[in-house]
Design an enzyme around this catalytic site. Sequence first.
Site, PDB file in Angstrom:
ATOM      1  CD1 TRP A  10     -32.464  45.699 104.089  1.00  0.00           C
ATOM      2  CD2 TRP A  10     -31.565  45.476 102.011  1.00  0.00           C
ATOM      3  NE1 TRP A  10     -31.995  46.982 103.598  1.00  0.00           N
ATOM      4  CE2 TRP A  10     -31.810  46.767 102.301  1.00  0.00           C
ATOM      5  CE3 TRP A  10     -31.259  45.270 100.653  1.00  0.00           C
ATOM      6  CZ2 TRP A  10     -31.318  48.051 101.457  1.00  0.00           C
ATOM      7  CZ3 TRP A  10     -30.762  46.257  99.752  1.00  0.00           C
ATOM      8  CH2 TRP A  10     -30.910  47.530 100.193  1.00  0.00           C
ATOM      9  CE  LYS A  11     -35.113  39.274 109.324  1.00  0.00           C
ATOM     10  NZ  LYS A  11     -36.159  39.037 110.223  1.00  0.00           N
ATOM     11  CG  HIS A  89     -30.823  36.245 111.898  1.00  0.00           C
ATOM     12  ND1 HIS A  89     -32.095  35.772 111.703  1.00  0.00           N
ATOM     13  CD2 HIS A  89     -30.942  37.403 111.956  1.00  0.00           C
ATOM     14  CE1 HIS A  89     -33.152  36.722 111.765  1.00  0.00           C
ATOM     15  NE2 HIS A  89     -32.527  37.677 112.177  1.00  0.00           N
ATOM     16  CD  GLU A 164     -32.275  39.767 115.446  1.00  0.00           C
ATOM     17  OE1 GLU A 164     -32.369  40.831 115.002  1.00  0.00           O
ATOM     18  OE2 GLU A 164     -32.205  38.836 114.688  1.00  0.00           O
ATOM     19  N   GLY A 170     -40.440  40.270 113.872  1.00  0.00           N
ATOM     20  CA  GLY A 170     -41.443  39.954 112.794  1.00  0.00           C
ATOM     21  C   GLY A 170     -42.996  40.438 113.378  1.00  0.00           C
ATOM     22  CB  SER A 212     -40.805  44.231 116.435  1.00  0.00           C
ATOM     23  OG  SER A 212     -41.205  42.818 115.763  1.00  0.00           O
ATOM     24  N   GLY A 233     -34.985  44.841 110.852  1.00  0.00           N
ATOM     25  CA  GLY A 233     -35.306  43.875 109.612  1.00  0.00           C
ATOM     26  C   GLY A 233     -36.169  44.622 108.773  1.00  0.00           C
TER      27      GLY A 233
HETATM   28  P1  13P Z   1     -37.766  42.922 112.176  1.00  0.00           P
HETATM   29  O1  13P Z   1     -37.268  44.128 112.353  1.00  0.00           O
HETATM   30  O2  13P Z   1     -38.629  42.631 110.726  1.00  0.00           O
HETATM   31  O3  13P Z   1     -38.598  42.364 113.224  1.00  0.00           O
HETATM   32  O4  13P Z   1     -36.382  41.739 111.807  1.00  0.00           O
HETATM   33  C1  13P Z   1     -35.678  41.478 112.999  1.00  0.00           C
HETATM   34  C2  13P Z   1     -34.618  40.798 112.629  1.00  0.00           C
HETATM   35  O5  13P Z   1     -34.702  39.653 112.515  1.00  0.00           O
HETATM   36  C3  13P Z   1     -33.266  41.727 112.159  1.00  0.00           C
HETATM   37  O6  13P Z   1     -32.196  40.877 112.024  1.00  0.00           O
END
Ligand code: 13P
Length: 252
Positions: A10-11, A89, A164, A170, A212, A233
């Site tokens: 969820w950041k 991360h 990743e 993003g 993504s 994300g």
């Molecule tokens: P997104 O799915 O928003 O691109 O983010 C990926 C991410 O960094 C998951 O840790």
Amino acid sequence: MTKKLIIGNWKMNPKSVRQAKDISEKITRGAKKFKNISVVIAPPAPFIGATKGILGAQDVFYEKDGAYTGKISADILKSLAVKYVIVGHSEKRYPLSGGGGDTDETINKKLKAVLNARLTPVLCVGELTRDHQSHYLHFIKEQIIRALKNVSKNIVGKVIVAYEPVWAIGKNAKNALDGEEALHMNIFIRKVIADIAGATTAKKIKIIYGGSVDVKNAEIFISLGKMDGLLVGRESLMPQKFLGIIENVNRA
Ligand code: 13P
């Protein structure tokens, strides 16, 4: 068949603890029927206690305890029933403010602290950009070797590797990795693990993809890319969309 793993990172979202509770309840309720998938949510640390379901943390500090203002230890996370801890991360390796991010050395310490606490580390690796000479493969190999330095071979298999690629985070499904590239990376990372810890560990270690992921591309990473799961994300904050991803992985 081993269970697939889908982690929602969820950041720095959502805005309130009430929303965290609400979103996680919806996800956990909806995901219950997928018996072959473990769904994990990694909320901002202050929301961990209010978040439903299997819990993940977005980061950890490597010391056991002491005068470390603002830091959170693996034992603290464990006492909150956290099971998975994201380590390395890219948004922690390369923070917006420039310096001060995680290095291979701090990531190695964090990963060992997580293993020592008997929690599961989710080690993020990924290149910033790709190049035609494939130097990025060497970059990823080094990230993995350094993160696993002095980790005893017989527990390397407990680590989950999250591939990743930073350039794919993003963005959107069209600009993310494709299934075939995911398969190449899956094979490559297993080869690196085989060199470090042997073929048996390389075969069983879980490798997941992040960057993504959405409803459209989720399935391909599993079916074609042979990934063991996903690190999601933005789409993990929207219960309908996240459940759609989970459903597609279940079908893959
Ligand atoms: P997104 O799915 O928003 O691109 O983010 C990926 C991410 O960094 C998951 O840790």
